[in-house]
Design a protein around this motif. Structure first.
Motif, mmCIF file in Angstrom:
data_model
loop_
_atom_site.group_PDB
_atom_site.id
_atom_site.type_symbol
_atom_site.label_atom_id
_atom_site.label_comp_id
_atom_site.label_asym_id
_atom_site.label_seq_id
_atom_site.Cartn_x
_atom_site.Cartn_y
_atom_site.Cartn_z
ATOM 1 N N GLY A 82 0.793 -1.224 0.000
ATOM 2 C CA GLY A 82 0.000 0.000 0.000
ATOM 3 C C GLY A 82 0.823 1.270 0.000
ATOM 4 N N HIS A 83 2.072 1.188 0.469
ATOM 5 C CA HIS A 83 2.944 2.366 0.439
ATOM 6 C C HIS A 83 3.192 2.836 -1.000
ATOM 7 C CE1 HIS A 83 3.701 0.759 4.453
ATOM 8 N NE2 HIS A 83 4.126 1.962 4.792
ATOM 9 N N ASP A 84 3.086 1.917 -1.950
ATOM 10 C CA ASP A 84 3.278 2.272 -3.361
ATOM 11 C C ASP A 84 2.123 3.107 -3.905
ATOM 12 O OD1 ASP A 84 5.658 0.817 -3.382
ATOM 13 O OD2 ASP A 84 4.696 -0.994 -4.171
ATOM 14 N N TYR A 85 1.040 3.212 -3.169
ATOM 15 C CA TYR A 85 -0.158 3.915 -3.620
ATOM 16 C C TYR A 85 -0.436 5.191 -2.825
ATOM 17 C CZ TYR A 85 -0.648 -0.407 -6.104
ATOM 18 O OH TYR A 85 -0.398 -1.473 -6.927
ATOM 19 N N LEU A 86 0.552 5.640 -2.059
ATOM 20 C CA LEU A 86 0.377 6.856 -1.262
ATOM 21 C C LEU A 86 0.148 8.085 -2.139
ATOM 22 C CD1 LEU A 86 3.020 6.073 1.462
ATOM 23 C CD2 LEU A 86 0.597 6.547 1.899
ATOM 24 N N ASP A 87 0.843 8.183 -3.260
ATOM 25 C CA ASP A 87 0.648 9.328 -4.157
ATOM 26 C C ASP A 87 -0.770 9.361 -4.703
ATOM 27 O OD1 ASP A 87 3.221 10.272 -3.813
ATOM 28 O OD2 ASP A 87 3.994 9.348 -5.648
ATOM 29 N N CYS A 88 -1.299 8.216 -5.075
ATOM 30 C CA CYS A 88 -2.671 8.130 -5.584
ATOM 31 C C CYS A 88 -3.660 8.536 -4.491
ATOM 32 C CB CYS A 88 -2.960 6.718 -6.083
ATOM 33 S SG CYS A 88 -4.629 6.508 -6.745
ATOM 34 N N ALA A 89 -3.445 8.058 -3.279
ATOM 35 C CA ALA A 89 -4.328 8.419 -2.164
ATOM 36 C C ALA A 89 -4.289 9.922 -1.913
ATOM 37 C CB ALA A 89 -3.929 7.653 -0.905
ATOM 38 N N THR A 90 -3.107 10.505 -2.009
ATOM 39 C CA THR A 90 -2.956 11.949 -1.822
ATOM 40 C C THR A 90 -3.729 12.704 -2.900
ATOM 41 O OG1 THR A 90 -0.773 11.631 -0.832
ATOM 42 C CG2 THR A 90 -1.285 13.840 -1.666
ATOM 43 N N LYS A 91 -3.583 12.286 -4.151
ATOM 44 C CA LYS A 91 -4.287 12.939 -5.258
ATOM 45 C C LYS A 91 -5.800 12.826 -5.116
ATOM 46 C CE LYS A 91 -0.555 12.337 -8.524
ATOM 47 N NZ LYS A 91 0.005 11.482 -9.562
ATOM 48 N N ASN A 92 -6.265 11.744 -4.491
ATOM 49 C CA ASN A 92 -7.704 11.548 -4.304
ATOM 50 C C ASN A 92 -8.245 12.226 -3.049
ATOM 51 O OD1 ASN A 92 -8.036 10.165 -6.686
ATOM 52 N ND2 ASN A 92 -7.719 8.166 -5.759
ATOM 53 N N GLY A 93 -7.373 12.902 -2.302
ATOM 54 C CA GLY A 93 -7.844 13.728 -1.202
ATOM 55 C C GLY A 93 -7.567 13.244 0.202
ATOM 56 N N ALA A 94 -6.783 12.180 0.360
ATOM 57 C CA ALA A 94 -6.459 11.721 1.713
ATOM 58 C C ALA A 94 -5.793 12.850 2.488
ATOM 59 C CB ALA A 94 -5.541 10.508 1.659
ATOM 60 N N SER A 95 -6.170 12.996 3.754
ATOM 61 C CA SER A 95 -5.568 14.036 4.582
ATOM 62 C C SER A 95 -4.542 13.463 5.548
ATOM 63 C CB SER A 95 -6.643 14.801 5.350
ATOM 64 O OG SER A 95 -7.404 13.912 6.151
ATOM 65 N N ALA A 96 -4.501 12.130 5.664
ATOM 66 C CA ALA A 96 -3.533 11.459 6.530
ATOM 67 C C ALA A 96 -3.394 10.023 6.062
ATOM 68 C CB ALA A 96 -3.991 11.500 7.985
ATOM 69 N N ALA A 97 -2.308 9.386 6.511
ATOM 70 C CA ALA A 97 -2.075 7.990 6.154
ATOM 71 C C ALA A 97 -1.592 7.222 7.373
ATOM 72 C CB ALA A 97 -1.035 7.884 5.040
ATOM 73 N N MET A 98 -1.917 5.948 7.414
ATOM 74 C CA MET A 98 -1.358 5.043 8.409
ATOM 75 C C MET A 98 -0.328 4.214 7.665
ATOM 76 S SD MET A 98 -3.212 2.291 10.936
ATOM 77 C CE MET A 98 -4.300 3.567 11.566
#
Length: 87
Positions: free
Chosen positions: A55-71
């Motif tokens: 899932g760390h490989d998809y952090l950029d995608c999550a950011t682009k989709n509006g994530a405000s934080a990550a675990m």
């Protein structure tokens, strides 16, 4: 659904899983997802390491989709404010 991040970090700490918090966490998130394609604005993205995908490989995608934080397990892989958990 709204989630208080303090409740999440407190539970992780009580379980001995919280390693660190990187940055200033938002008070609330509006959703939680481990699928970067389904992240909505102001969500918590959980970067799960699996046998086939990380899932760390998809952090950029999550950011682009509006994530405000990550675990995450590896804080340096995220530009997001992060809840860092034990591996």
């Amino acid at each position: 659904m709204r989630f208080a991040l303090a409740s999440i970090t407190s539970a992780l700490e009580a379980a001995g899983l919280l390693v660190d918090v990187g940055g200033e966490l938002p008070e609330y998130v509006e959703g939680i997802s481990d699928d970067s394609r389904r992240v909505n604005p102001n969500s918590l993205f959980i970067a799960v390491r699996g046998a086939a995908l990380d899932g760390h490989d998809y952090l950029d995608c999550a950011t682009k989709n509006g994530a405000s934080a990550a675990m995450v397990e590896v804080y340096t892989r995220s530009a997001l404010t992060a809840v860092v958990v034990a591996r």
